[in-house]
Design a protein around this motif. Structure first.
Motif, PDB file in Angstrom:
ATOM      1  N   ARG A   1       0.474  -1.154  -0.209  1.00 35.57           N
ATOM      2  CA  ARG A   1      -0.122   0.173   0.122  1.00 35.57           C
ATOM      3  C   ARG A   1       0.995   1.345  -0.213  1.00 35.57           C
ATOM      4  NH1 ARG A   1      -4.978  -1.205   0.959  1.00 35.57           N
ATOM      5  NH2 ARG A   1      -6.228  -3.529   1.754  1.00 35.57           N
ATOM      6  N   GLU A   2       0.580   2.344  -1.052  1.00 34.77           N
ATOM      7  CA  GLU A   2       1.119   3.383  -0.993  1.00 34.77           C
ATOM      8  C   GLU A   2       0.682   4.870   0.217  1.00 34.77           C
ATOM      9  OE1 GLU A   2       2.904   4.402  -3.336  1.00 34.77           O
ATOM     10  OE2 GLU A   2       2.475   2.493  -4.478  1.00 34.77           O
ATOM     11  N   GLY A   3       1.486   5.255   0.431  1.00 38.69           N
ATOM     12  CA  GLY A   3       1.631   6.129   1.710  1.00 38.69           C
ATOM     13  C   GLY A   3       2.625   5.574   3.089  1.00 38.69           C
ATOM     14  N   ALA A   4       2.575   7.407   4.170  1.00 43.49           N
ATOM     15  CA  ALA A   4       3.433   7.190   5.035  1.00 43.49           C
ATOM     16  C   ALA A   4       2.510   5.497   6.009  1.00 43.49           C
ATOM     17  CB  ALA A   4       3.539   7.878   5.919  1.00 43.49           C
ATOM     18  N   LEU A   5       4.254   5.288   6.733  1.00 38.68           N
ATOM     19  CA  LEU A   5       3.775   3.728   7.851  1.00 38.68           C
ATOM     20  C   LEU A   5       3.400   4.505   8.877  1.00 38.68           C
ATOM     21  CD1 LEU A   5       7.375   1.818   7.199  1.00 38.68           C
ATOM     22  CD2 LEU A   5       4.650   1.784   6.420  1.00 38.68           C
ATOM     23  N   PRO A   6       2.148   3.819   9.665  1.00 44.46           N
ATOM     24  CA  PRO A   6       2.012   4.626  10.703  1.00 44.46           C
ATOM     25  C   PRO A   6       3.439   4.954  11.960  1.00 44.46           C
ATOM     26  CG  PRO A   6       0.952   3.039  10.136  1.00 44.46           C
ATOM     27  CD  PRO A   6       1.366   3.040   9.676  1.00 44.46           C
ATOM     28  N   ALA A   7       2.619   5.949  12.861  1.00 45.02           N
ATOM     29  CA  ALA A   7       3.959   5.904  14.134  1.00 45.02           C
ATOM     30  C   ALA A   7       4.280   4.920  14.936  1.00 45.02           C
ATOM     31  CB  ALA A   7       3.710   6.759  14.626  1.00 45.02           C
ATOM     32  N   GLU A   8       4.941   4.305  15.326  1.00 45.43           N
ATOM     33  CA  GLU A   8       5.415   2.833  15.806  1.00 45.43           C
ATOM     34  C   GLU A   8       5.772   3.660  17.108  1.00 45.43           C
ATOM     35  OE1 GLU A   8       8.496   0.972  14.470  1.00 45.43           O
ATOM     36  OE2 GLU A   8       9.476   2.041  13.816  1.00 45.43           O
ATOM     37  N   HIS A   9       5.220   2.620  18.366  1.00 48.73           N
ATOM     38  CA  HIS A   9       5.833   2.229  19.553  1.00 48.73           C
ATOM     39  C   HIS A   9       5.814   1.017  19.521  1.00 48.73           C
ATOM     40  CE1 HIS A   9       3.814   2.732  24.412  1.00 48.73           C
ATOM     41  NE2 HIS A   9       5.350   2.803  24.055  1.00 48.73           N
ATOM     42  N   LEU A  10       7.233   0.619  20.673  1.00 47.60           N
ATOM     43  CA  LEU A  10       7.630  -0.706  20.771  1.00 47.60           C
ATOM     44  C   LEU A  10       8.790  -0.927  21.192  1.00 47.60           C
ATOM     45  CD1 LEU A  10       8.832  -2.486  16.886  1.00 47.60           C
ATOM     46  CD2 LEU A  10       8.701  -0.205  17.705  1.00 47.60           C
ATOM     47  N   PRO A  11       9.457  -1.691  21.865  1.00 47.84           N
ATOM     48  CA  PRO A  11       8.620  -2.947  22.645  1.00 47.84           C
ATOM     49  C   PRO A  11       7.365  -2.393  23.705  1.00 47.84           C
ATOM     50  CG  PRO A  11      10.443  -2.900  24.047  1.00 47.84           C
ATOM     51  CD  PRO A  11      10.767  -1.584  22.578  1.00 47.84           C
ATOM     52  N   VAL A  12       6.036  -2.840  23.575  1.00 50.96           N
ATOM     53  CA  VAL A  12       5.177  -2.660  24.299  1.00 50.96           C
ATOM     54  C   VAL A  12       4.723  -3.847  25.675  1.00 50.96           C
ATOM     55  CG1 VAL A  12       2.733  -1.925  24.738  1.00 50.96           C
ATOM     56  CG2 VAL A  12       4.112  -0.536  23.145  1.00 50.96           C
ATOM     57  N   ILE A  13       4.976  -3.607  27.146  1.00 51.08           N
ATOM     58  CA  ILE A  13       4.933  -4.538  27.443  1.00 51.08           C
ATOM     59  C   ILE A  13       3.147  -4.697  28.069  1.00 51.08           C
ATOM     60  CG2 ILE A  13       6.075  -6.896  29.418  1.00 51.08           C
ATOM     61  CD1 ILE A  13       7.252  -6.539  26.456  1.00 51.08           C
ATOM     62  N   LEU A  14       2.403  -5.373  27.752  1.00 49.82           N
ATOM     63  CA  LEU A  14       1.016  -5.057  28.490  1.00 49.82           C
ATOM     64  C   LEU A  14       0.977  -6.387  29.870  1.00 49.82           C
ATOM     65  CD1 LEU A  14      -1.502  -4.899  25.556  1.00 49.82           C
ATOM     66  CD2 LEU A  14      -0.332  -2.690  26.950  1.00 49.82           C
ATOM     67  N   GLU A  15       0.834  -6.138  31.386  1.00 57.07           N
ATOM     68  CA  GLU A  15       1.579  -6.525  31.634  1.00 57.07           C
ATOM     69  C   GLU A  15      -0.723  -6.378  33.058  1.00 57.07           C
ATOM     70  OE1 GLU A  15       3.235  -6.359  36.754  1.00 57.07           O
ATOM     71  OE2 GLU A  15       4.373  -5.382  34.485  1.00 57.07           O
ATOM     72  N   VAL A  16      -0.326  -8.009  33.237  1.00 62.09           N
ATOM     73  CA  VAL A  16      -1.832  -8.121  33.909  1.00 62.09           C
ATOM     74  C   VAL A  16      -1.144  -8.582  35.490  1.00 62.09           C
ATOM     75  CG1 VAL A  16      -3.557 -10.201  34.288  1.00 62.09           C
ATOM     76  CG2 VAL A  16      -3.352  -9.257  32.727  1.00 62.09           C
ATOM     77  N   ALA A  17      -1.185  -7.829  36.433  1.00 60.98           N
ATOM     78  CA  ALA A  17      -0.669  -8.151  37.819  1.00 60.98           C
ATOM     79  C   ALA A  17      -2.380  -8.687  38.563  1.00 60.98           C
ATOM     80  CB  ALA A  17      -0.637  -7.248  38.565  1.00 60.98           C
TER      81      ALA A  17
END
Length: 362
Positions: free
Chosen positions: A62-78
């Motif tokens: 697909r054409e167009g700019a890539l979305p911004a990115e956020h990584l690594p993301v650690i989603l935690e269940v306590a």
């Protein structure tokens, strides 16, 4: 029939017997209560109905700019009052589900147990069977024999736990991070929101979305899982909420939605690593996931909110699905965040990683 969640947890390629991309079936011994409520749609495709194999989806970058990115993301269940990972180690995990203490296999727990043996010996239920076996008798109850089901709760939502022959109990607590995020998006939208839950299993994500105010379509290839999910809806007191429970192959359903012009604001999909259909069709995650991800983009509304992908026990880094999601959602703006879902242990605070995920958020 084996559970695909088993395949994703232990990495062994057990063949499935039905459903090209069928997710975790519910317990074979479960009795599904009849429900004749006309206000809900329950589309069950006859097993003998012929449906031609879909033509291969032609993908182009697909054409167009890539979305911004956020990584690594650690989603935690306590640990909390509804669920806690009490301890782990030696290939096992000790969990607290409401009133019951349960021991189950956990291949990733390659460290040593922290709690003394007496704490593990207080378990109410222990899964002892080989996950390759069929039939019942895989749970041992050291104290008092327990019924097949028992009442459970997640964040105020009542549902049924169940001792299945696949070693699972009907809920995957690590997903709570996704559920909370989705509920926040629905509440913040301040408009009608449509959610599609593919490979929906026993329905907790669908119930969370419905309680938050969304109109939900829940798709699972297992009739048993759908029956269990409908029981959970009634138990949660959410019977009046708009949820369509649909027994169908997730990919074929999404393809029909694309042709029909049906669109969704939020899509959750949790495909298996491996699957085999009744006519020899084979689902391989790395081969078929790009098509399914592209298909999910094609059935989004003009103002979508999010698409959430979870992948269990695949031999890959989350960077692989992260790059796929960014490429697929090129030109749409937003952000792709990727990483791992973990459960924080109560005993000494170790983290048990359960799955990889990647989600695009507008």
């Amino acid at each position: 029939m084996k559970s695909f969640r088993d395949k994703r947890r232990d990495g062994r390629p057990h063949p499935a017997k039905s459903g090209t991309v069928q997710p975790r079936p519910a317990e074979d011994r479960s009795a599904v209560k009849p429900d004749a409520r006309p206000r809900e749609q329950h589309n069950v495709k006859p097993e003998n109905q012929f449906e031609p194999k879909s033509a291969p989806r032609i993908l182009a970058r697909r054409e167009g700019a890539l979305p911004a990115e956020h990584l690594p993301v650690i989603l935690e269940v306590a640990p909390n009052a509804d669920y806690a990972l009490l301890d782990s180690g030696g290939g096992q995990k000790l969990e607290q589900y409401g009133p019951y203490r349960i021991v189950r296999p956990e291949g990733q727990a390659i460290w040593q147990k922290a709690l003394p043996a007496r704490d593990w010996e207080r378990a109410d239920a222990i899964f002892t069977g080989d996950t390759d076996e069929e039939g019942i008798g895989r749970w041992r109850f050291p104290k008092t024999p327990l019924g097949e089901t028992w009442p459970m709760k997640h964040d105020g939502i009542d549902y049924l736990g169940r001792f299945t022959s696949f070693r699972h109990v009907g809920v995957f607590p690590e997903q709570a991070s996704h559920w909370d995020h989705m509920a926040d998006l629905i509440a913040a939208a301040r408009r009608p929101v449509k959610v599609l839950n593919l490979f929906g299993y026993t329905g907790l994500a669908s119930l969370v979305a419905a309680r938050a105010g969304a109109e939900v379509t829940h798709v699972d290839a297992s009739k048993k899982a759908i029956g269990w999910a409908r029981e959970n809806q009634e138990m949660a007191g959410l019977g009046a909420k708009p949820i369509r429970w649909i027994v169908d192959d997730a990919v074929k359903f999404a393809e029909r939605e694309e042709r029909r012009g049906s669109r969704y604001d939020i899509i959750l999909f949790d495909p298996p690593a491996y699957g085999r259909g009744p006519k020899g069709e084979v689902w391989q995650l790395f081969e078929d996931l790009p098509d399914l991800t592209d298909l999910c983009r094609s059935i989004l509304t003009p103002k979508p909110l999010a698409v959430v992908l979870t992948a269990y026990s695949i031999r890959a880094s989350f960077f692989a699905i992260h790059a796929l999601m960014r490429d697929t959602f090129a030109g749409m703006g937003g952000k792709v965040e990727s990483g791992e879902l973990i459960i924080r242990e109560k005993s000494v605070g170790r983290a048990l990683s359960t799955s990889l995920f990647s989600r695009w958020v507008a």
